[in-house]
Design a protein around this motif. Structure first.
Motif, PDB file in Angstrom:
ATOM      1  N   MET A   1      10.631   4.435   1.437  1.00  0.00           N
ATOM      2  CA  MET A   1      11.274   3.170   1.790  1.00  0.00           C
ATOM      3  C   MET A   1      10.739   2.016   0.928  1.00  0.00           C
ATOM      4  O   MET A   1      11.499   1.181   0.435  1.00  0.00           O
ATOM      5  CB  MET A   1      11.023   2.838   3.266  1.00  0.00           C
ATOM      6  CG  MET A   1      11.665   3.803   4.240  1.00  0.00           C
ATOM      7  SD  MET A   1      13.446   3.621   4.267  1.00  0.00           S
ATOM      8  CE  MET A   1      13.864   4.683   5.646  1.00  0.00           C
ATOM      9  N   ALA A   2       9.437   1.973   0.754  1.00  0.00           N
ATOM     10  CA  ALA A   2       8.809   0.871   0.023  1.00  0.00           C
ATOM     11  C   ALA A   2       9.021   0.964  -1.480  1.00  0.00           C
ATOM     12  O   ALA A   2       8.917  -0.049  -2.193  1.00  0.00           O
ATOM     13  CB  ALA A   2       7.312   0.829   0.335  1.00  0.00           C
TER      14      ALA A   2
ATOM     15  N   LYS B   1      -6.297   5.850   4.312  1.00  0.00           N
ATOM     16  CA  LYS B   1      -7.500   5.425   3.595  1.00  0.00           C
ATOM     17  C   LYS B   1      -7.479   3.958   3.140  1.00  0.00           C
ATOM     18  O   LYS B   1      -8.284   3.588   2.282  1.00  0.00           O
ATOM     19  CB  LYS B   1      -7.670   6.315   2.359  1.00  0.00           C
ATOM     20  CG  LYS B   1      -7.717   7.808   2.663  1.00  0.00           C
ATOM     21  CD  LYS B   1      -7.771   8.629   1.385  1.00  0.00           C
ATOM     22  CE  LYS B   1      -7.779  10.117   1.693  1.00  0.00           C
ATOM     23  NZ  LYS B   1      -7.816  10.951   0.456  1.00  0.00           N
ATOM     24  N   ASN B   2      -6.625   3.159   3.702  1.00  0.00           N
ATOM     25  CA  ASN B   2      -6.531   1.788   3.198  1.00  0.00           C
ATOM     26  C   ASN B   2      -7.337   0.769   4.007  1.00  0.00           C
ATOM     27  O   ASN B   2      -7.058  -0.426   3.966  1.00  0.00           O
ATOM     28  CB  ASN B   2      -5.064   1.348   3.095  1.00  0.00           C
ATOM     29  CG  ASN B   2      -4.373   1.214   4.443  1.00  0.00           C
ATOM     30  OD1 ASN B   2      -4.769   1.856   5.417  1.00  0.00           O
ATOM     31  ND2 ASN B   2      -3.342   0.387   4.505  1.00  0.00           N
ATOM     32  N   SER B   3      -8.341   1.242   4.728  1.00  0.00           N
ATOM     33  CA  SER B   3      -9.284   0.343   5.423  1.00  0.00           C
ATOM     34  C   SER B   3     -10.603   1.078   5.620  1.00  0.00           C
ATOM     35  O   SER B   3     -10.732   1.901   6.519  1.00  0.00           O
ATOM     36  CB  SER B   3      -8.733  -0.110   6.786  1.00  0.00           C
ATOM     37  OG  SER B   3      -9.728  -0.843   7.498  1.00  0.00           O
TER      38      SER B   3
ATOM     39  N   ASN C   1       0.825  -1.211   0.000  1.00  0.00           N
ATOM     40  CA  ASN C   1       0.000   0.000   0.000  1.00  0.00           C
ATOM     41  C   ASN C   1       0.856   1.257   0.000  1.00  0.00           C
ATOM     42  O   ASN C   1       0.553   2.238  -0.687  1.00  0.00           O
ATOM     43  CB  ASN C   1      -0.936   0.015   1.210  1.00  0.00           C
ATOM     44  CG  ASN C   1      -2.071  -0.981   1.114  1.00  0.00           C
ATOM     45  OD1 ASN C   1      -2.786  -1.212   2.087  1.00  0.00           O
ATOM     46  ND2 ASN C   1      -2.256  -1.604  -0.042  1.00  0.00           N
ATOM     47  N   PHE C   2       1.955   1.235   0.763  1.00  0.00           N
ATOM     48  CA  PHE C   2       2.881   2.377   0.779  1.00  0.00           C
ATOM     49  C   PHE C   2       3.475   2.585  -0.611  1.00  0.00           C
ATOM     50  O   PHE C   2       3.571   3.712  -1.098  1.00  0.00           O
ATOM     51  CB  PHE C   2       4.007   2.145   1.793  1.00  0.00           C
ATOM     52  CG  PHE C   2       3.615   2.376   3.221  1.00  0.00           C
ATOM     53  CD1 PHE C   2       3.008   3.566   3.623  1.00  0.00           C
ATOM     54  CD2 PHE C   2       3.860   1.412   4.198  1.00  0.00           C
ATOM     55  CE1 PHE C   2       2.654   3.787   4.956  1.00  0.00           C
ATOM     56  CE2 PHE C   2       3.506   1.626   5.525  1.00  0.00           C
ATOM     57  CZ  PHE C   2       2.900   2.813   5.901  1.00  0.00           C
TER      58      PHE C   2
ATOM     59  N   THR D   1      -1.540   4.020  -1.752  1.00  0.00           N
ATOM     60  CA  THR D   1      -2.875   3.932  -1.157  1.00  0.00           C
ATOM     61  C   THR D   1      -2.838   4.116   0.359  1.00  0.00           C
ATOM     62  O   THR D   1      -3.871   4.260   0.996  1.00  0.00           O
ATOM     63  CB  THR D   1      -3.547   2.579  -1.482  1.00  0.00           C
ATOM     64  OG1 THR D   1      -2.657   1.512  -1.143  1.00  0.00           O
ATOM     65  CG2 THR D   1      -3.872   2.492  -2.967  1.00  0.00           C
ATOM     66  N   ARG D   2      -1.636   4.078   0.916  1.00  0.00           N
ATOM     67  CA  ARG D   2      -1.449   4.465   2.317  1.00  0.00           C
ATOM     68  C   ARG D   2      -0.355   5.531   2.320  1.00  0.00           C
ATOM     69  O   ARG D   2       0.786   5.267   1.913  1.00  0.00           O
ATOM     70  CB  ARG D   2      -1.035   3.285   3.200  1.00  0.00           C
ATOM     71  CG  ARG D   2      -0.841   3.703   4.659  1.00  0.00           C
ATOM     72  CD  ARG D   2      -0.557   2.546   5.591  1.00  0.00           C
ATOM     73  NE  ARG D   2      -0.272   3.030   6.937  1.00  0.00           N
ATOM     74  CZ  ARG D   2       0.075   2.279   7.969  1.00  0.00           C
ATOM     75  NH1 ARG D   2       0.187   0.960   7.821  1.00  0.00           N
ATOM     76  NH2 ARG D   2       0.311   2.808   9.156  1.00  0.00           N
TER      77      ARG D   2
END
Length: 242
Positions: free
Chosen positions: A124-125, A214-216, A110-111, A115-116
């Motif tokens: 980092m991701a 916003k990822n949940s 998600n990162f 989306t997060r």
């Protein structure tokens, strides 16, 4: 009479020869079919082998990447912020040890996708492959749980009430229903919360409520019904779960 007997014998011989010919023909045909079908097995095996399988998760590779990073790809060591074995030293950075692998991998994805939102983690991701994410997650889930304690005696009863029974008047469900009574969560569905820094948990509830995270959809709805005091109380209570 004698001629009739000879004719009968001749007829029997002809019938026997015909039957033999038919069986012989069937045998030859069967061998031909078997010969044609034989190459199919190796071909099927080759086709199956050609299909790429799911990459094998490598926890050892995940440990190396988590602890040392990979300078050749610009990957920074995770322990810089999250501590050795995923046990961070301050509430600014979440504890990652013993977290369910599916959840950790999803957050990293998600990162990377955006989306997060988190400027540090998105950077980092960005350099991680999906295999890297799976490997790091596989390493962290095997690490010992990092325990914590609730700090605020004034709100511990409120926090316990919310975690175990929810807030009926606001339609807030009990946290324990998804994250389990001990905060261990449910693998591949809901994350482990027990022992997490209260500061971090509270920050995430605020982020959900304010639309920053916003990822949940489920957590956005729940947090949207909670006050600042209720969030702080339940976050502090969660810190002491084990």
């Amino acid at each position: 009479m004698r001629q009739t007997s000879q004719i009968s014998k001749l007829t029997s011989l002809r019938a026997g020869f015909a039957a033999f010919s038919i069986f012989a023909l069937i045998g030859v045909s069967g061998a031909a079919f078997a010969s044609d079908a034989a190459p199919a097995a190796p071909a099927a095996a080759e086709a199956k082998a050609a299909v790429p399988g799911k990459p094998k998760v490598d926890a050892a590779a995940g440990e190396t990447l988590y602890s040392n990073g990979d300078s050749s790809r610009g990957v920074t060591a995770c322990l810089t912020c999250h501590g050795p074995k995923g046990q961070s030293a301050v509430g600014t950075w979440p504890k990652l040890s013993a977290q369910h692998a599916a959840y950790t991998a999803k957050q990293l994805k998600n990162f990377k996708e955006g989306t997060r939102a988190n400027p540090v983690m998105m950077g980092m991701a960005a350099t991680l492959t999906e295999q890297d994410m799976q490997n790091i997650a596989a390493y962290l889930v095997k690490q010992p749980v990092s325990l914590g304690v609730a700090q605020d005696k004034a709100t511990i009863e409120l926090g316990q009430s919310i975690y175990r029974g929810g807030i009926a008047s606001k339609g807030v469900p009990a946290c324990a229903a998804c994250h389990s009574p001990t905060g261990a969560g449910i693998p591949a569905q809901y994350p482990r919360l027990g022992g997490q820094w209260a500061e971090y948990t509270n920050a995430q509830l605020l982020a959900f409520r304010d639309g920053v995270r916003k990822n949940s959809t489920q957590m956005t709805t729940i947090a949207g019904k909670m006050s600042d005091l209720e969030m702080k109380a339940v976050s502090d209570y969660i810190a002491g779960l084990r």
